[in-house]
Motif scaffolding. Structure first.
Motif, PDB file in Angstrom:
ATOM      1  N   LYS A 115       0.870  -1.189   0.000  1.00 28.05           N
ATOM      2  CA  LYS A 115       0.000   0.000   0.000  1.00 28.05           C
ATOM      3  C   LYS A 115       0.897   1.227   0.000  1.00 28.05           C
ATOM      4  CE  LYS A 115      -3.459   2.438   2.877  1.00 28.05           C
ATOM      5  NZ  LYS A 115      -4.371   2.786   1.765  1.00 28.05           N
ATOM      6  N   SER A 116       0.508   2.270  -0.760  1.00 25.43           N
ATOM      7  CA  SER A 116       1.328   3.474  -0.872  1.00 25.43           C
ATOM      8  C   SER A 116       0.459   4.728  -0.796  1.00 25.43           C
ATOM      9  CB  SER A 116       2.121   3.482  -2.188  1.00 25.43           C
ATOM     10  OG  SER A 116       3.034   2.407  -2.245  1.00 25.43           O
ATOM     11  N   GLU A 117       1.030   5.786  -0.227  1.00 28.89           N
ATOM     12  CA  GLU A 117       0.394   7.097  -0.187  1.00 28.89           C
ATOM     13  C   GLU A 117       1.490   8.155  -0.332  1.00 28.89           C
ATOM     14  OE1 GLU A 117      -2.698   7.777  -0.227  1.00 28.89           O
ATOM     15  OE2 GLU A 117      -3.639   5.868   0.349  1.00 28.89           O
ATOM     16  N   THR A 118       1.066   9.384  -0.654  1.00 25.87           N
ATOM     17  CA  THR A 118       2.009  10.487  -0.822  1.00 25.87           C
ATOM     18  C   THR A 118       1.509  11.703  -0.056  1.00 25.87           C
ATOM     19  OG1 THR A 118       2.599   9.701  -3.035  1.00 25.87           O
ATOM     20  CG2 THR A 118       3.197  11.958  -2.496  1.00 25.87           C
ATOM     21  N   MET A 119       2.441  12.433   0.553  1.00 30.65           N
ATOM     22  CA  MET A 119       2.133  13.705   1.193  1.00 30.65           C
ATOM     23  C   MET A 119       3.028  14.781   0.577  1.00 30.65           C
ATOM     24  SD  MET A 119       1.870  12.683   5.268  1.00 30.65           S
ATOM     25  CE  MET A 119       3.663  12.534   5.431  1.00 30.65           C
ATOM     26  N   VAL A 120       2.492  15.989   0.438  1.00 29.44           N
ATOM     27  CA  VAL A 120       3.246  17.101  -0.138  1.00 29.44           C
ATOM     28  C   VAL A 120       3.152  18.291   0.798  1.00 29.44           C
ATOM     29  CG1 VAL A 120       3.501  18.674  -2.093  1.00 29.44           C
ATOM     30  CG2 VAL A 120       2.806  16.307  -2.488  1.00 29.44           C
ATOM     31  N   LYS A 121       4.292  18.906   1.079  1.00 28.01           N
ATOM     32  CA  LYS A 121       4.343  20.119   1.901  1.00 28.01           C
ATOM     33  C   LYS A 121       5.383  21.059   1.306  1.00 28.01           C
ATOM     34  CE  LYS A 121       3.825  22.866   5.494  1.00 28.01           C
ATOM     35  NZ  LYS A 121       2.602  23.682   5.691  1.00 28.01           N
ATOM     36  N   ASP A 122       4.943  22.190   0.748  1.00 26.39           N
ATOM     37  CA  ASP A 122       5.849  23.142   0.113  1.00 26.39           C
ATOM     38  C   ASP A 122       6.701  22.419  -0.933  1.00 26.39           C
ATOM     39  OD1 ASP A 122       4.809  25.180   1.715  1.00 26.39           O
ATOM     40  OD2 ASP A 122       6.230  24.763   3.331  1.00 26.39           O
ATOM     41  N   ASN A 123       8.013  22.473  -0.787  1.00 27.64           N
ATOM     42  CA  ASN A 123       8.878  21.827  -1.780  1.00 27.64           C
ATOM     43  C   ASN A 123       9.285  20.414  -1.377  1.00 27.64           C
ATOM     44  OD1 ASN A 123      10.569  22.619   0.373  1.00 27.64           O
ATOM     45  ND2 ASN A 123      12.345  22.726  -0.967  1.00 27.64           N
ATOM     46  N   ARG A 124       8.639  19.877  -0.362  1.00 29.79           N
ATOM     47  CA  ARG A 124       8.970  18.528   0.111  1.00 29.79           C
ATOM     48  C   ARG A 124       7.857  17.552  -0.250  1.00 29.79           C
ATOM     49  NH1 ARG A 124       9.778  20.462   6.073  1.00 29.79           N
ATOM     50  NH2 ARG A 124       8.484  22.116   5.180  1.00 29.79           N
ATOM     51  N   ASN A 196      23.562  28.397 -24.048  1.00 30.28           N
ATOM     52  CA  ASN A 196      23.252  26.972 -23.867  1.00 30.28           C
ATOM     53  C   ASN A 196      22.948  26.619 -22.410  1.00 30.28           C
ATOM     54  OD1 ASN A 196      25.881  27.334 -22.930  1.00 30.28           O
ATOM     55  ND2 ASN A 196      26.493  25.238 -23.459  1.00 30.28           N
ATOM     56  N   LYS A 197      22.696  27.626 -21.586  1.00 32.79           N
ATOM     57  CA  LYS A 197      22.428  27.395 -20.162  1.00 32.79           C
ATOM     58  C   LYS A 197      20.979  27.727 -19.831  1.00 32.79           C
ATOM     59  CE  LYS A 197      27.119  28.568 -18.591  1.00 32.79           C
ATOM     60  NZ  LYS A 197      27.902  29.444 -17.662  1.00 32.79           N
ATOM     61  N   ASN A 198      20.424  26.974 -18.898  1.00 37.05           N
ATOM     62  CA  ASN A 198      19.110  27.263 -18.343  1.00 37.05           C
ATOM     63  C   ASN A 198      19.271  27.615 -16.869  1.00 37.05           C
ATOM     64  OD1 ASN A 198      16.942  26.561 -20.445  1.00 37.05           O
ATOM     65  ND2 ASN A 198      18.283  24.784 -20.547  1.00 37.05           N
ATOM     66  N   PHE A 199      18.593  28.668 -16.467  1.00 32.59           N
ATOM     67  CA  PHE A 199      18.623  29.077 -15.065  1.00 32.59           C
ATOM     68  C   PHE A 199      17.201  28.972 -14.502  1.00 32.59           C
ATOM     69  CE2 PHE A 199      22.309  31.128 -16.899  1.00 32.59           C
ATOM     70  CZ  PHE A 199      23.284  30.951 -15.932  1.00 32.59           C
ATOM     71  N   TYR A 200      17.087  28.334 -13.338  1.00 32.36           N
ATOM     72  CA  TYR A 200      15.800  28.160 -12.683  1.00 32.36           C
ATOM     73  C   TYR A 200      15.842  28.876 -11.330  1.00 32.36           C
ATOM     74  CZ  TYR A 200      15.040  24.493 -16.132  1.00 32.36           C
ATOM     75  OH  TYR A 200      14.896  23.788 -17.307  1.00 32.36           O
ATOM     76  N   PHE A 201      14.794  29.654 -11.064  1.00 35.80           N
ATOM     77  CA  PHE A 201      14.679  30.379  -9.802  1.00 35.80           C
ATOM     78  C   PHE A 201      13.473  29.809  -9.052  1.00 35.80           C
ATOM     79  CE2 PHE A 201      16.713  32.970 -12.934  1.00 35.80           C
ATOM     80  CZ  PHE A 201      17.703  33.682 -12.267  1.00 35.80           C
ATOM     81  N   ASP A 202      13.717  29.161  -7.935  1.00 31.57           N
ATOM     82  CA  ASP A 202      12.661  28.494  -7.178  1.00 31.57           C
ATOM     83  C   ASP A 202      12.649  29.012  -5.747  1.00 31.57           C
ATOM     84  OD1 ASP A 202      11.710  26.482  -9.167  1.00 31.57           O
ATOM     85  OD2 ASP A 202      13.791  25.835  -9.040  1.00 31.57           O
ATOM     86  N   ILE A 203      11.447  29.334  -5.266  1.00 28.52           N
ATOM     87  CA  ILE A 203      11.281  29.781  -3.890  1.00 28.52           C
ATOM     88  C   ILE A 203      10.748  28.610  -3.070  1.00 28.52           C
ATOM     89  CG2 ILE A 203      10.250  31.498  -2.372  1.00 28.52           C
ATOM     90  CD1 ILE A 203      12.060  32.635  -4.559  1.00 28.52           C
ATOM     91  N   GLY A 204      11.400  28.327  -1.964  1.00 26.99           N
ATOM     92  CA  GLY A 204      10.990  27.216  -1.108  1.00 26.99           C
ATOM     93  C   GLY A 204      10.995  27.616   0.354  1.00 26.99           C
ATOM     94  N   GLN A 205      10.538  26.706   1.171  1.00 28.12           N
ATOM     95  CA  GLN A 205      10.490  26.932   2.614  1.00 28.12           C
ATOM     96  C   GLN A 205      10.805  25.633   3.317  1.00 28.12           C
ATOM     97  OE1 GLN A 205       6.700  28.332   4.071  1.00 28.12           O
ATOM     98  NE2 GLN A 205       7.552  29.086   5.981  1.00 28.12           N
ATOM     99  N   ASN A 206      11.653  25.701   4.331  1.00 24.19           N
ATOM    100  CA  ASN A 206      11.953  24.524   5.143  1.00 24.19           C
ATOM    101  C   ASN A 206      11.957  24.947   6.608  1.00 24.19           C
ATOM    102  OD1 ASN A 206      14.471  25.761   5.615  1.00 24.19           O
ATOM    103  ND2 ASN A 206      15.454  24.644   3.945  1.00 24.19           N
ATOM    104  N   ASN A 207      12.496  24.088   7.452  1.00 26.67           N
ATOM    105  CA  ASN A 207      12.482  24.365   8.882  1.00 26.67           C
ATOM    106  C   ASN A 207      13.308  25.591   9.259  1.00 26.67           C
ATOM    107  OD1 ASN A 207      10.960  22.038   9.260  1.00 26.67           O
ATOM    108  ND2 ASN A 207      12.770  20.761   9.440  1.00 26.67           N
ATOM    109  N   ARG A 208      14.172  26.038   8.355  1.00 25.37           N
ATOM    110  CA  ARG A 208      15.029  27.180   8.644  1.00 25.37           C
ATOM    111  C   ARG A 208      14.492  28.464   8.014  1.00 25.37           C
ATOM    112  NH1 ARG A 208      20.895  25.042   7.038  1.00 25.37           N
ATOM    113  NH2 ARG A 208      21.482  27.129   7.739  1.00 25.37           N
TER     114      ARG A 208
END
Length: 259
Positions: A115-124, A196-208
């Protein structure tokens, strides 16, 4: 075969064992201003589990550490709201486990997942898999971070899921399910291409706290930097200063620049 020890998957040749250093995982190390509010210890078969409730200037969270018989340590981090969701899943997994018959290798799925399930929180993202192998049945909890972050996981023997759930419940009864910290929606990620470069800007949140991860991606190459929110203004000012200096330099004529 009766359930014995709830063991982890056996790594295949060339497959990582998912050990990570303390610096790899956000929130792993004790931070300045971080306070431990409560802790519980569970002994489930040959494993010890420590569930710590911690608090820093960004809010409250849980650290769940698994100590194996060989002393090996694994741990995952849960926001309090995620811990409440995990508690509910543990009830469902326990009910499912209670209705399973004796282990039967002939009917076991190839990947061992029951049996499997998934949880998502912000970027985790958290993957919950009730599995079975030659050592018994166990719940594997895997935590991953978006865009290739390290994977951490713990394995709870199936017979200890109820005990684990009850320990979570006691802590949640005391501290609630409010994570604290930033309440609004985080901005969506941005992307730009330069040659030839790709730049990604991602905003995340963790315990810090909140951070920006800037990733540079080319064929067969990837690197990234992480900038805490408190440093964004300073980072912007330095960048803008260089832009202005290069702009001023480009506006000078050749004769003027040689004076």
């Amino acid at each position: 075969m009766a359930d014995r020890e709830g063991g982890e998957d056996n790594p295949q040749p060339g497959q990582p064992s998912y050990e990570v250093s303390q610096s790899d995982m956000p929130g792993w190390q004790q931070q300045v201003g971080e306070q431990e509010l409560a802790t519980k210890m569970l002994q489930i078969q040959s494993k010890r589990f420590y569930i710590d409730v911690k608090q820093n200037r960004r809010g409250r969270f849980m650290k769940v550490a698994e100590i194996g018989a060989d002393g090996r340590r694994n741990q995952v981090f849960l926001a309090l709201s995620t811990a409440a969701e995990f508690r509910d899943h543990l009830s469902l997994f326990s009910d499912f486990y209670a209705n399973l018959g004796p282990p039967n290798p002939d009917t076991l799925p190839e990947d061992g997942k029951l049996k499997s399930e998934t949880m998502v929180k912000d970027n985790r993202r958290y993957y919950l898999d009730l599995k079975e192998n030659s050592r018994g049945r166990f719940l594997r909890v895997s935590q991953t971070i978006a865009r290739g972050g390290p994977r951490c996981q713990i394995a709870i023997p199936a017979q200890g899921m109820i005990e684990f759930r009850d320990a979570l419940q006691e802590l949640l009864d005391e501290f609630g399910t409010d994570d604290g910290g930033y309440k609004g929606e985080l901005p969506e990620g941005r992307h730009m291409r330069v040659e030839n470069k790709n730049f990604y800007f991602d905003i995340g949140q963790n315990n810090r706290g909140i951070y920006m991860r800037i990733s540079e991606v080319k064929t067969n190459f990837r690197t990234a930097i992480t900038i805490p929110e408190k440093s964004w203004s300073r980072f912007r000012d330095i960048f803008a200063d260089y832009v202005d200096k290069m702009k001023d330099g480009g506006e000078k004529g050749p004769s003027e620049s040689n004076k």
